[in-house]
Design a protein around this motif. Structure first.
Motif, PDB file in Angstrom:
ATOM      1  N   ILE A  33      55.277 107.691 -54.929  1.00 36.65           N
ATOM      2  CA  ILE A  33      54.557 108.062 -53.715  1.00 36.65           C
ATOM      3  C   ILE A  33      55.575 108.369 -52.624  1.00 36.65           C
ATOM      4  N   ARG A  34      55.128 109.092 -51.617  1.00 34.58           N
ATOM      5  CA  ARG A  34      56.028 109.440 -50.515  1.00 34.58           C
ATOM      6  C   ARG A  34      56.330 108.227 -49.641  1.00 34.58           C
ATOM      7  N   GLU A  35      57.301 108.373 -48.772  1.00 34.38           N
ATOM      8  CA  GLU A  35      57.680 107.268 -47.888  1.00 34.38           C
ATOM      9  C   GLU A  35      56.498 106.867 -47.014  1.00 34.38           C
ATOM     10  N   LEU A  36      56.219 105.577 -46.985  1.00 34.91           N
ATOM     11  CA  LEU A  36      55.099 105.059 -46.190  1.00 34.91           C
ATOM     12  C   LEU A  36      55.629 104.414 -44.917  1.00 34.91           C
ATOM     13  N   GLN A  37      55.089 104.841 -43.778  1.00 38.74           N
ATOM     14  CA  GLN A  37      55.402 104.220 -42.495  1.00 38.74           C
ATOM     15  C   GLN A  37      54.104 103.694 -41.901  1.00 38.74           C
ATOM     16  N   LEU A  38      54.095 102.424 -41.560  1.00 37.68           N
ATOM     17  CA  LEU A  38      52.903 101.783 -41.007  1.00 37.68           C
ATOM     18  C   LEU A  38      53.263 101.057 -39.719  1.00 37.68           C
ATOM     19  N   SER A  39      52.525 101.341 -38.661  1.00 42.77           N
ATOM     20  CA  SER A  39      52.741 100.646 -37.391  1.00 42.77           C
ATOM     21  C   SER A  39      51.388 100.303 -36.783  1.00 42.77           C
ATOM     22  N   PHE A  40      51.397  99.288 -35.915  1.00 39.46           N
ATOM     23  CA  PHE A  40      50.168  98.835 -35.271  1.00 39.46           C
ATOM     24  C   PHE A  40      50.260  99.057 -33.768  1.00 39.46           C
ATOM     25  N   GLY A  41      49.106  99.279 -33.144  1.00 33.52           N
ATOM     26  CA  GLY A  41      49.058  99.511 -31.706  1.00 33.52           C
ATOM     27  C   GLY A  41      49.111  98.217 -30.916  1.00 33.52           C
ATOM     28  N   ASP A  42      49.083  98.341 -29.599  1.00 37.28           N
ATOM     29  CA  ASP A  42      49.079  97.156 -28.736  1.00 37.28           C
ATOM     30  C   ASP A  42      47.758  96.402 -28.853  1.00 37.28           C
ATOM     31  N   GLU A  43      46.669  97.136 -29.088  1.00 35.05           N
ATOM     32  CA  GLU A  43      45.367  96.500 -29.289  1.00 35.05           C
ATOM     33  C   GLU A  43      45.229  96.075 -30.745  1.00 35.05           C
ATOM     34  N   TYR A  44      44.429  95.047 -30.972  1.00 34.04           N
ATOM     35  CA  TYR A  44      44.125  94.647 -32.339  1.00 34.04           C
ATOM     36  C   TYR A  44      43.273  95.728 -33.014  1.00 34.04           C
ATOM     37  N   GLN A 260      49.793  97.003 -55.650  1.00 31.00           N
ATOM     38  CA  GLN A 260      50.514  95.763 -55.360  1.00 31.00           C
ATOM     39  C   GLN A 260      51.694  96.020 -54.427  1.00 31.00           C
ATOM     40  N   MET A 261      52.378  97.128 -54.639  1.00 29.07           N
ATOM     41  CA  MET A 261      53.500  97.485 -53.770  1.00 29.07           C
ATOM     42  C   MET A 261      53.017  97.791 -52.347  1.00 29.07           C
ATOM     43  N   LEU A 262      51.931  98.576 -52.237  1.00 26.39           N
ATOM     44  CA  LEU A 262      51.386  98.924 -50.914  1.00 26.39           C
ATOM     45  C   LEU A 262      50.860  97.688 -50.192  1.00 26.39           C
ATOM     46  N   ASP A 263      50.236  96.785 -50.934  1.00 23.86           N
ATOM     47  CA  ASP A 263      49.706  95.559 -50.339  1.00 23.86           C
ATOM     48  C   ASP A 263      50.830  94.716 -49.738  1.00 23.86           C
ATOM     49  N   LYS A 264      51.970  94.669 -50.428  1.00 21.42           N
ATOM     50  CA  LYS A 264      53.119  93.927 -49.907  1.00 21.42           C
ATOM     51  C   LYS A 264      53.645  94.547 -48.618  1.00 21.42           C
ATOM     52  N   VAL A 265      53.665  95.888 -48.565  1.00 14.30           N
ATOM     53  CA  VAL A 265      54.138  96.574 -47.357  1.00 14.30           C
ATOM     54  C   VAL A 265      53.216  96.258 -46.179  1.00 14.30           C
ATOM     55  N   ILE A 266      51.903  96.308 -46.413  1.00 19.05           N
ATOM     56  CA  ILE A 266      50.939  96.010 -45.345  1.00 19.05           C
ATOM     57  C   ILE A 266      51.120  94.572 -44.859  1.00 19.05           C
ATOM     58  N   GLN A 267      51.255  93.634 -45.804  1.00 14.42           N
ATOM     59  CA  GLN A 267      51.420  92.224 -45.443  1.00 14.42           C
ATOM     60  C   GLN A 267      52.693  92.009 -44.625  1.00 14.42           C
ATOM     61  N   GLN A 268      53.769  92.671 -45.024  1.00 16.97           N
ATOM     62  CA  GLN A 268      55.043  92.545 -44.312  1.00 16.97           C
ATOM     63  C   GLN A 268      54.930  93.067 -42.881  1.00 16.97           C
ATOM     64  N   ARG A 269      54.269  94.235 -42.715  1.00 15.45           N
ATOM     65  CA  ARG A 269      54.097  94.798 -41.366  1.00 15.45           C
ATOM     66  C   ARG A 269      53.205  93.906 -40.498  1.00 15.45           C
ATOM     67  N   LEU A 270      52.179  93.301 -41.112  1.00 13.45           N
ATOM     68  CA  LEU A 270      51.303  92.399 -40.364  1.00 13.45           C
ATOM     69  C   LEU A 270      52.073  91.179 -39.865  1.00 13.45           C
ATOM     70  N   GLU A 271      52.939  90.637 -40.714  1.00 10.40           N
ATOM     71  CA  GLU A 271      53.736  89.474 -40.318  1.00 10.40           C
ATOM     72  C   GLU A 271      54.704  89.842 -39.197  1.00 10.40           C
ATOM     73  N   GLU A 272      55.310  91.025 -39.288  1.00  8.78           N
ATOM     74  CA  GLU A 272      56.225  91.473 -38.237  1.00  8.78           C
ATOM     75  C   GLU A 272      55.490  91.650 -36.912  1.00  8.78           C
ATOM     76  N   ASP A 273      54.279  92.207 -36.976  1.00 11.58           N
ATOM     77  CA  ASP A 273      53.492  92.408 -35.762  1.00 11.58           C
ATOM     78  C   ASP A 273      53.066  91.077 -35.154  1.00 11.58           C
TER      79      ASP A 273
END
Length: 299
Positions: A33-44, A260-273
């Protein structure tokens, strides 16, 4: 009606010939798959996903309303899709395309029909008050893989969202702001994600996460939706090419590894946020306030 610029015959043949020689124009392997970039806004509940050049923004919002008469113990959850004209010349405001209809249906099946969201957890007072949750899916840039990118953004936004905490006294409902009490995460039973497989050359060539030019020359596509536990939520096939059972089984095996790989990326970004938001321990302080307030409520 506006539509996507079509490839010339030479371009189509060049892409197909490259695939016959096991080469993708962007250099990826067939199952990459292509490079995935995920970011979250200031609002929940605001998630911005970039999958290659494809970009999807999802915003979750909630309000207190009256539940449907036939679903007195459930909250309300709706998904709305919007294709921006700046994403592609094929998109026009107020005129849904076939791609928009297809995306809406697949997201509906992936999230709502798989019961990923516990709608009973959105009920406040049975038959009187509940939370109405709305997910706005905005397609900002289109370079293929819309279903996969939109599903990632939607699941990430739901996992990131926090609804306001409430207090019920009889039939009176008090809704607390974020500054008064820590908002409450949604109850998600599982996290389904979509993986799209594209078929070429009579089914001999199979690609994961095709980009726009690859989508324009494919003969069929299969969308597999599953969670990280390997539970299949839906399998959708489009196009006239027949797909045999063994090939479909292989798709689910590949999809599981990707999910499983994508789920780990989402979880990691959530923890960072979460770490970014908890500067000064405000959330811990509000959480303690929630606990004290709930303990003070009799019975």
């Amino acid at each position: 009606m506006p539509r996507e610029a079509e490839l010339s015959l030479n371009e189509r043949e060049f892409i197909l010939q490259a695939l016959r020689e096991n080469v993708r124009l962007d250099g990826r392997a067939f199952d990459d798959i292509r490079e995935l970039q995920l970011s979250f806004g200031d609002e929940y509940g605001v998630a911005d996903v970039r999958l290659g050049k494809t970009r999807v923004l999802v915003r979750i919002s909630a309000e207190v309303t009256t539940p449907f008469p036939d679903r007195k113990f459930d909250g309300i959850f709706t998904i709305s899709t919007e294709f921006s004209p700046m994403a592609s010349p094929a998109f026009e405001v107020g005129r849904p395309t076939e791609a928009e209809t297809l995306l809406s249906r697949l997201l509906e099946k992936a999230i709502r029909r798989s019961s990923a969201l516990d709608t009973e957890g959105l009920c406040i007072i049975a038959g009187l008050k509940c939370f109405a949750l709305r997910a706005d899916v905005h397609v900002l840039d289109h370079d293929g893989g819309l279903v996969d990118a939109a599903c990632i953004a939607l699941v990430a936004a739901l996992r990131h969202f926090r609804r306001p905490d409430v207090r019920v006294e009889g039939e009176n409902v008090t809704v607390y702001s974020v500054r008064e009490r820590e908002p409450v995460p949604l109850s998600l039973l599982h996290h389904p994600l979509c993986v799209t497989f594209s078929y070429f050359n009579g089914g001999e060539v199979v690609l994961v996460d095709a980009n726009l030019v690859e989508e324009q020359v494919r003969e069929a596509e299969v969308v597999v939706t599953m969670n990280r536990h390997g539970e299949v939520c839906q399998v959708a096939k489009y196009g006239g090419l027949p797909i045999d059972a063994l090939a479909l089984l292989n798709c689910t095996n590949v999809a599981l590894a990707k999910v499983q790989m994508l789920d780990k990326v989402i979880q990691q970004r959530l923890e960072e946020d979460a770490k970014r938001r908890d500067k000064g321990g405000l959330m811990a302080e509000l959480s303690a306030e929630n606990a004290r307030a709930n303990a003070a409520i009799p019975g």
